[in-house]
Design a protein around this motif. Sequence first.
Motif: not given
Ligand code: MG
Length: 159
Positions: A10, A12, A44
């Motif tokens: 993941d 961000h 995540h």
């Molecule tokens: Mg995420």
Amino acid sequence: MPLRIGLGHDTHRTGAGGPLILGGISIDCDFHLVGHSDADVLLHAITDALLSGAGLPDIGELFPDNAAENRGRDSGDMLRLAWAKVRENGWDLVNLDCVILAQRPKLSPHKAQIRQRIADLLQISPDQIGLKGKTGESVGEIGRGETLQSIVVALLERP
Ligand code: MG
């Protein structure tokens, strides 16, 4: 005994102002991660590793980022629900191996608390969780502090 591995990743982007929510804990920091939920990049990636290992739909399918109920949502809550689905499919966890790619903050002071938080969420022992922090060596989007990323491998067994 059947074994499966699952891989989760993941990304961000960062935004000005803290605190930073990472690995289910709140860290004093001058930036936060931007996302529809609480943007916890590590939780995540763990969620996707577990779901993927079990052959289940991924986090984006289970918790769509255009759904109002997922706005600002606690990623620990999503991880718990995803893990329950994996367990319902007959899978136990052997171990998780996690990498956090972050130029800042320094993660070593927070690792024990993050491992304990993940262990509590999954009802496992902290010694089933490996956690490493890596910087971006000051280059690229990670090194410039534009993003935090996480990579997680989960080993599942069906007793
Ligand atoms: Mg995420």
